[in-house]
Motif scaffolding. Structure first.
Motif, PDB file in Angstrom:
ATOM      1  N   GLY A  71       0.899  -1.457  -0.208  1.00 54.97           N
ATOM      2  CA  GLY A  71      -0.069   0.025  -0.134  1.00 54.97           C
ATOM      3  C   GLY A  71       1.072   1.245  -0.270  1.00 54.97           C
ATOM      4  N   GLU A  72       2.151   1.278  -0.171  1.00 57.63           N
ATOM      5  CA  GLU A  72       2.818   2.264  -0.040  1.00 57.63           C
ATOM      6  C   GLU A  72       3.243   2.980  -1.361  1.00 57.63           C
ATOM      7  N   GLU A  73       3.603   3.870  -1.385  1.00 57.19           N
ATOM      8  CA  GLU A  73       3.953   4.602  -2.678  1.00 57.19           C
ATOM      9  C   GLU A  73       4.812   4.336  -2.720  1.00 57.19           C
ATOM     10  N   SER A  74       4.966   3.192  -4.575  1.00 54.60           N
ATOM     11  CA  SER A  74       5.889   3.062  -5.458  1.00 54.60           C
ATOM     12  C   SER A  74       6.558   4.167  -6.167  1.00 54.60           C
ATOM     13  N   GLY A  75       7.720   3.818  -6.873  1.00 49.32           N
ATOM     14  CA  GLY A  75       8.320   4.602  -7.266  1.00 49.32           C
ATOM     15  C   GLY A  75       8.475   5.931  -6.802  1.00 49.32           C
ATOM     16  N   GLU A  76       9.451   7.099  -8.289  1.00 52.65           N
ATOM     17  CA  GLU A  76      10.260   7.980  -6.990  1.00 52.65           C
ATOM     18  C   GLU A  76       9.636   9.287  -7.802  1.00 52.65           C
ATOM     19  N   ALA A  77       9.203  10.594  -6.825  1.00 51.83           N
ATOM     20  CA  ALA A  77       8.456  11.086  -6.900  1.00 51.83           C
ATOM     21  C   ALA A  77       9.525  11.526  -7.158  1.00 51.83           C
ATOM     22  N   GLN A  78       8.860  12.838  -8.668  1.00 51.48           N
ATOM     23  CA  GLN A  78      10.485  13.870  -9.648  1.00 51.48           C
ATOM     24  C   GLN A  78       9.524  15.028  -9.691  1.00 51.48           C
ATOM     25  N   ALA A  79      10.223  15.870  -9.680  1.00 54.46           N
ATOM     26  CA  ALA A  79       9.671  17.072 -10.330  1.00 54.46           C
ATOM     27  C   ALA A  79      11.216  17.941 -11.578  1.00 54.46           C
ATOM     28  N   SER A  80      10.897  18.116 -12.817  1.00 56.40           N
ATOM     29  CA  SER A  80      11.190  18.022 -14.086  1.00 56.40           C
ATOM     30  C   SER A  80      10.065  18.640 -15.168  1.00 56.40           C
ATOM     31  N   SER A  81      11.069  18.420 -16.075  1.00 48.75           N
ATOM     32  CA  SER A  81      10.847  19.741 -17.155  1.00 48.75           C
ATOM     33  C   SER A  81       9.913  18.865 -17.589  1.00 48.75           C
ATOM     34  N   GLY A  82       9.653  17.083 -17.559  1.00 52.72           N
ATOM     35  CA  GLY A  82       8.491  16.454 -18.465  1.00 52.72           C
ATOM     36  C   GLY A  82       9.279  15.009 -18.899  1.00 52.72           C
ATOM     37  N   VAL A  83       8.237  13.952 -19.430  1.00 53.92           N
ATOM     38  CA  VAL A  83       8.738  13.100 -19.707  1.00 53.92           C
ATOM     39  C   VAL A  83       8.587  12.889 -21.185  1.00 53.92           C
ATOM     40  N   LEU A  84       9.315  12.109 -22.152  1.00 50.14           N
ATOM     41  CA  LEU A  84       9.368  12.163 -22.889  1.00 50.14           C
ATOM     42  C   LEU A  84       9.509  10.488 -23.793  1.00 50.14           C
ATOM     43  N   VAL A  85       8.464   9.663 -24.046  1.00 49.22           N
ATOM     44  CA  VAL A  85       9.030   8.553 -24.644  1.00 49.22           C
ATOM     45  C   VAL A  85       8.282   8.739 -26.072  1.00 49.22           C
ATOM     46  N   GLY A  86       9.653   7.732 -26.412  1.00 52.27           N
ATOM     47  CA  GLY A  86       9.523   7.500 -28.172  1.00 52.27           C
ATOM     48  C   GLY A  86       9.685   6.152 -28.986  1.00 52.27           C
ATOM     49  N   THR A  87       9.948   5.667 -30.354  1.00 52.77           N
ATOM     50  CA  THR A  87       9.804   4.874 -30.893  1.00 52.77           C
ATOM     51  C   THR A  87      11.170   5.208 -31.913  1.00 52.77           C
ATOM     52  N   GLY A  88      11.503   4.111 -32.436  1.00 59.37           N
ATOM     53  CA  GLY A  88      12.370   4.283 -33.633  1.00 59.37           C
ATOM     54  C   GLY A  88      12.366   4.737 -34.487  1.00 59.37           C
ATOM     55  N   THR A  89      10.936   5.182 -34.954  1.00 61.16           N
ATOM     56  CA  THR A  89      10.588   6.389 -36.158  1.00 61.16           C
ATOM     57  C   THR A  89      10.467   7.632 -35.389  1.00 61.16           C
TER      58      THR A  89
END
Length: 308
Positions: free
Chosen positions: A193-211
């Protein structure tokens, strides 16, 4: 009887048309450009070239087919059908803009300005249109299956993209969220029930493909000197980067880049008043997420069928 194929010609408003809409007349548009050291001659030449290419492609559609046209700004309101053959007449980016609205229809990319566009996605010349359209509906027609990325929110909103998906604040201020690779549940909680992952402050997240690895994704990859291997366009793998993560007592920077294979997801839980998720630079067609919502990013179930 099955319906005859429908050729859907996708195009975008030219710069000249945009100038006329803004300034009213050719003369006013000419004055505006001249005041900024530009000539309207080049703009009108490119306009006529684009119009001529669109007319020639339309004339190449087989007579027994149906056909229609859709402008880039109307893509989110246009209903594509399973029997459509989509012909993108313009730049590489227009193929990416169109891809998110498709569900496996074959796509032909026609370059209206050879030498000016990279030609990664608009691979063909206007004179090839007739041959390509006739072969598009042949059984066993080969095509490149280009991997796409998708974002799926916890309220079932879904957003696919061909190049990349960006998550961040609408005005690109600091975004706050919790990031987790292969999170344990829709709320981003661990087994206890605890928070998982990492808390972050950033300009954003980019997820991209091979194209997308030929564009925005590559610029981040080069800037960092990343050791990650960028995927190929048809490779079922994504790469993600956090932009300008800020370390503080409450936020970390240990998870700022990675790769995702098929079945792997990146989960982000919003810890800001509002974050947006948009694909391929189309911020006008975005998902809007509020505090506590989560979104999962990974390889999309569909791919872009681009005729070679």
């Amino acid at each position: 009887m099955s319906l005859a194929p429908r050729a859907v010609l996708v195009h975008r408003t030219t710069e000249y048309e945009e100038l006329l809409a803004r300034h009213g007349t050719h003369g006013q548009a000419d004055f505006f450009l001249a005041s900024r050291g530009r000539s309207i001659r080049d703009v009108t030449l490119r306009h006529h070239r684009a119009q001529r290419a669109l007319a020639e492609v339309a004339a190449a559609v087989p007579l027994q087919w149906r056909q229609t046209r859709v402008e880039r700004a109307d893509l989110d309101r246009f209903l594509f059908a399973p029997e459509d053959v989509v012909v993108v007449v313009g730049q590489d980016g227009l193929v990416a803009n169109t891809a998110k609205y498709l569900a496996g229809q074959p796509v032909v990319g026609i370059d209206t300005e050879p030498g000016r566009n990279p030609g990664v996605l608009v691979r063909h010349r206007v004179e090839d249109a007739r041959r390509l359209l006739r072969s598009a509906v042949l059984p066993g027609r080969s095509a490149d299956e280009l991997t796409m990325v998708e974002a799926v929110a916890d309220d079932t909103q879904r957003l696919p993209a061909l190049n990349e998906i960006y998550l961040g604040r609408p005005g690109h201020q600091t975004a706050r969220y919790r990031l987790d690779e292969d999170g344990d549940g829709p709320g981003g909680k661990g087994s206890g029930g605890e928070e998982s992952g990492e808390a972050q402050a950033s300009s954003g997240v980019l997820v991209g493909t091979g194209t997308g690895a030929t564009g925005w994704l590559r610029s981040l990859w080069q800037e960092r000197g990343s050791t990650l291997t960028l995927p190929g366009p048809a490779e079922p793998r994504l790469v993600w980067f956090v932009r300008e993560a800020w370390p503080s007592p409450a936020t970390g920077t240990s998870k700022v880049a990675g790769a995702l294979g098929r079945g792997q997801r990146l989960r982000i839980t919003v810890e800001s008043d509002r974050l947006v998720v948009f694909g391929d630079g189309m911020e006008s067609d975005a998902l809007s997420l509020t505090w506590g919502q989560s979104v999962s990013l990974g390889i999309a179930d569909v791919s872009l069928r681009l005729l070679d």
